[in-house]
Design an enzyme around this catalytic site. Sequence first.
Site, PDB file in Angstrom:
ATOM      1  N   ASN A 147       0.822  -1.227   0.000  1.00 40.03           N
ATOM      2  CA  ASN A 147       0.000   0.000   0.000  1.00 40.03           C
ATOM      3  C   ASN A 147       0.850   1.269   0.000  1.00 40.03           C
ATOM      4  O   ASN A 147       0.337   2.367   0.152  1.00 40.03           O
ATOM      5  CB  ASN A 147      -0.948   0.009   1.197  1.00 40.03           C
ATOM      6  CG  ASN A 147      -0.208   0.175   2.514  1.00 40.03           C
ATOM      7  OD1 ASN A 147       1.023   0.086   2.548  1.00 40.03           O
ATOM      8  ND2 ASN A 147      -0.938   0.420   3.575  1.00 40.03           N
ATOM      9  N   GLU A 204       3.301   2.056   2.226  1.00 38.68           N
ATOM     10  CA  GLU A 204       3.990   2.334   3.494  1.00 38.68           C
ATOM     11  C   GLU A 204       5.437   1.842   3.397  1.00 38.68           C
ATOM     12  O   GLU A 204       5.743   0.909   2.656  1.00 38.68           O
ATOM     13  CB  GLU A 204       3.265   1.634   4.647  1.00 38.68           C
ATOM     14  CG  GLU A 204       1.914   2.267   4.952  1.00 38.68           C
ATOM     15  CD  GLU A 204       1.107   1.478   5.983  1.00 38.68           C
ATOM     16  OE1 GLU A 204       1.642   0.516   6.565  1.00 38.68           O
ATOM     17  OE2 GLU A 204      -0.065   1.824   6.184  1.00 38.68           O
ATOM     18  N   ARG A 211       9.972  26.417   0.129  1.00 40.81           N
ATOM     19  CA  ARG A 211       9.484  27.631  -0.525  1.00 40.81           C
ATOM     20  C   ARG A 211       8.293  28.248   0.196  1.00 40.81           C
ATOM     21  O   ARG A 211       8.068  29.439   0.110  1.00 40.81           O
ATOM     22  CB  ARG A 211       9.122  27.335  -1.990  1.00 40.81           C
ATOM     23  CG  ARG A 211      10.341  27.402  -2.887  1.00 40.81           C
ATOM     24  CD  ARG A 211      10.010  27.038  -4.310  1.00 40.81           C
ATOM     25  NE  ARG A 211       9.856  25.603  -4.496  1.00 40.81           N
ATOM     26  CZ  ARG A 211       9.694  25.016  -5.683  1.00 40.81           C
ATOM     27  NH1 ARG A 211       9.667  25.753  -6.766  1.00 40.81           N
ATOM     28  NH2 ARG A 211       9.592  23.710  -5.787  1.00 40.81           N
ATOM     29  N   GLN A 212       7.545  27.418   0.928  1.00 37.96           N
ATOM     30  CA  GLN A 212       6.420  27.989   1.694  1.00 37.96           C
ATOM     31  C   GLN A 212       6.930  28.311   3.096  1.00 37.96           C
ATOM     32  O   GLN A 212       6.736  27.560   4.038  1.00 37.96           O
ATOM     33  CB  GLN A 212       5.267  26.983   1.757  1.00 37.96           C
ATOM     34  CG  GLN A 212       4.639  26.710   0.387  1.00 37.96           C
ATOM     35  CD  GLN A 212       3.630  25.580   0.444  1.00 37.96           C
ATOM     36  OE1 GLN A 212       2.613  25.676   1.127  1.00 37.96           O
ATOM     37  NE2 GLN A 212       3.910  24.497  -0.261  1.00 37.96           N
ATOM     38  N   HIS A 250      16.096  27.836   0.933  1.00 41.79           N
ATOM     39  CA  HIS A 250      15.416  28.849   0.125  1.00 41.79           C
ATOM     40  C   HIS A 250      15.573  30.236   0.757  1.00 41.79           C
ATOM     41  O   HIS A 250      15.834  31.217   0.059  1.00 41.79           O
ATOM     42  CB  HIS A 250      13.943  28.468  -0.027  1.00 41.79           C
ATOM     43  CG  HIS A 250      13.175  29.419  -0.865  1.00 41.79           C
ATOM     44  ND1 HIS A 250      13.499  29.681  -2.187  1.00 41.79           N
ATOM     45  CD2 HIS A 250      12.111  30.215  -0.579  1.00 41.79           C
ATOM     46  CE1 HIS A 250      12.659  30.577  -2.662  1.00 41.79           C
ATOM     47  NE2 HIS A 250      11.821  30.920  -1.710  1.00 41.79           N
ATOM     48  N   LYS A 270      10.628  40.709 -10.574  1.00 43.15           N
ATOM     49  CA  LYS A 270       9.720  39.606 -10.890  1.00 43.15           C
ATOM     50  C   LYS A 270       8.480  39.691 -10.008  1.00 43.15           C
ATOM     51  O   LYS A 270       8.585  39.919  -8.817  1.00 43.15           O
ATOM     52  CB  LYS A 270      10.453  38.285 -10.613  1.00 43.15           C
ATOM     53  CG  LYS A 270       9.656  37.040 -10.890  1.00 43.15           C
ATOM     54  CD  LYS A 270      10.487  35.768 -10.661  1.00 43.15           C
ATOM     55  CE  LYS A 270      10.324  35.210  -9.269  1.00 43.15           C
ATOM     56  NZ  LYS A 270      10.865  33.844  -9.119  1.00 43.15           N
ATOM     57  N   ARG A 303       4.876  37.463  -9.053  1.00 42.77           N
ATOM     58  CA  ARG A 303       4.296  36.122  -9.175  1.00 42.77           C
ATOM     59  C   ARG A 303       2.869  36.161  -8.639  1.00 42.77           C
ATOM     60  O   ARG A 303       2.600  36.779  -7.624  1.00 42.77           O
ATOM     61  CB  ARG A 303       5.151  35.159  -8.330  1.00 42.77           C
ATOM     62  CG  ARG A 303       4.801  33.715  -8.488  1.00 42.77           C
ATOM     63  CD  ARG A 303       5.558  32.903  -7.455  1.00 42.77           C
ATOM     64  NE  ARG A 303       6.938  32.630  -7.780  1.00 42.77           N
ATOM     65  CZ  ARG A 303       7.337  31.666  -8.601  1.00 42.77           C
ATOM     66  NH1 ARG A 303       6.474  30.902  -9.203  1.00 42.77           N
ATOM     67  NH2 ARG A 303       8.615  31.451  -8.805  1.00 42.77           N
ATOM     68  N   ASP A 317      13.378  24.761 -10.893  1.00 42.74           N
ATOM     69  CA  ASP A 317      12.308  23.757 -10.815  1.00 42.74           C
ATOM     70  C   ASP A 317      11.772  23.538 -12.231  1.00 42.74           C
ATOM     71  O   ASP A 317      12.259  22.679 -12.970  1.00 42.74           O
ATOM     72  CB  ASP A 317      11.244  24.220  -9.816  1.00 42.74           C
ATOM     73  CG  ASP A 317      10.223  23.139  -9.503  1.00 42.74           C
ATOM     74  OD1 ASP A 317      10.278  22.077 -10.145  1.00 42.74           O
ATOM     75  OD2 ASP A 317       9.371  23.342  -8.629  1.00 42.74           O
TER      76      ASP A 317
HETATM   77  C1  R5P Z   1      11.657  31.257  -6.146  1.00 43.51           C
HETATM   78  O1  R5P Z   1      11.469  32.045  -5.244  1.00 43.51           O
HETATM   79  C2  R5P Z   1      12.828  30.337  -6.206  1.00 43.51           C
HETATM   80  O2  R5P Z   1      13.987  30.917  -5.694  1.00 43.51           O
HETATM   81  C3  R5P Z   1      13.070  29.877  -7.624  1.00 43.51           C
HETATM   82  O3  R5P Z   1      13.351  30.994  -8.435  1.00 43.51           O
HETATM   83  C4  R5P Z   1      11.880  29.169  -8.171  1.00 43.51           C
HETATM   84  O4  R5P Z   1      11.345  28.264  -7.238  1.00 43.51           O
HETATM   85  C5  R5P Z   1      12.238  28.419  -9.415  1.00 43.51           C
HETATM   86  O5  R5P Z   1      11.095  27.779  -9.905  1.00 43.51           O
HETATM   87  P1  R5P Z   1      10.863  27.604 -11.452  1.00 43.51           P
HETATM   88  O6  R5P Z   1      12.127  27.041 -12.027  1.00 43.51           O
HETATM   89  O7  R5P Z   1       9.704  26.643 -11.540  1.00 43.51           O
HETATM   90  O8  R5P Z   1      10.530  28.939 -12.017  1.00 43.51           O
END
Ligand code: R5P
Length: 326
Positions: free
Chosen positions: A45, A47, A104-105, A138, A202, A204, A234
Amino acid sequence: MSELKLASEKRLRIFTGRAFPELAEQVASELGIPLTPTSAYDFANGEIFVRFEESVRGSDAFVIQSHASPVNKHIMEQLIMVDALKRASAKRITVVAPFYGYARQDKKHRGREPITARLMADLFKTAGADRLMVVDLHTSQIQGFFDGPVDHLFALPLLANYVGSKVDRSRLTIVSPDSGRVRVAERWSDLLGGCPIAFIHKTRDPRIPNESVTGRVVGDVQGQTCVVIDDMIDTAGTITKAVDALFNEGAKEVIVAATHAVLSGPAIERLRDSKVSEVVITDTLPIPEESHFDRLTILPIAPLLARAIKEVFEDGSVTSLFDGLS
Ligand code: R5P
């Protein structure tokens, strides 16, 4: 004296989960010790079961697991390993997470949101971790979420020395892809002889994940070799939009340098299609062969992790590894 040394050598133990065992093997090899044999498998399952195949009693245990995809599984596996070590009487348990997931959060952008970076720290503490070792969080203040020592390692010298050896420093500008990373850009500049910095304004939309809106370049990049620095790539949306913006403003060449190669979804395609001349990353995360391309340079992080583990184990100074960085 030699008896004391022998006793302490016996206590250092390195463990790996299944996210990136090759990295842990490199670290153990740098330290000149074997990985402690560990069994891990999934039940039907999903685990996870973990057992150490040797006694770990009294050990100074370093549990290496980078939070690679599937992130939740690898975090859970590391938590289970910590729990098993605690119940088996390890003396001290250090969670080594070269890439620390959910970072990131680190604050609530809007109401009714979680702070997952804090939740992660609480989970590791509850499982039994005494300390954390991470590379390029981060944001630095995440260290304060964990109730105990955090060894925050920086890949900056590794990346900056490599980039600095390849470019003409008289035409170099360090570029932060957002206003939040300007302080890191300043550190790069300090290491590379005080070159100018610029940043991308930037914005977002917090309601749309994985989507960044690149604004304007703040700073003069005309005719410059630009090095865009970030903690992670990412989906590569942030970085490739920054590259485009820099070329639009007259940059001669753009190099990208980032610590964590998350490389989800369209990342490789975006990087391959972009006009970036080189993407320099470290291997805090596994990078599958099919993600390699000719302009991708991967710098090994294992020597830094091994040096830091040695300093912690010997009650030395991790800070001394980064002399000159503030
Ligand atoms: C954002 O605050 C991070 O430092 C990166 O810039 C971000 O997470 C990169 O994500 P992605 O490559 O999806 O734009």
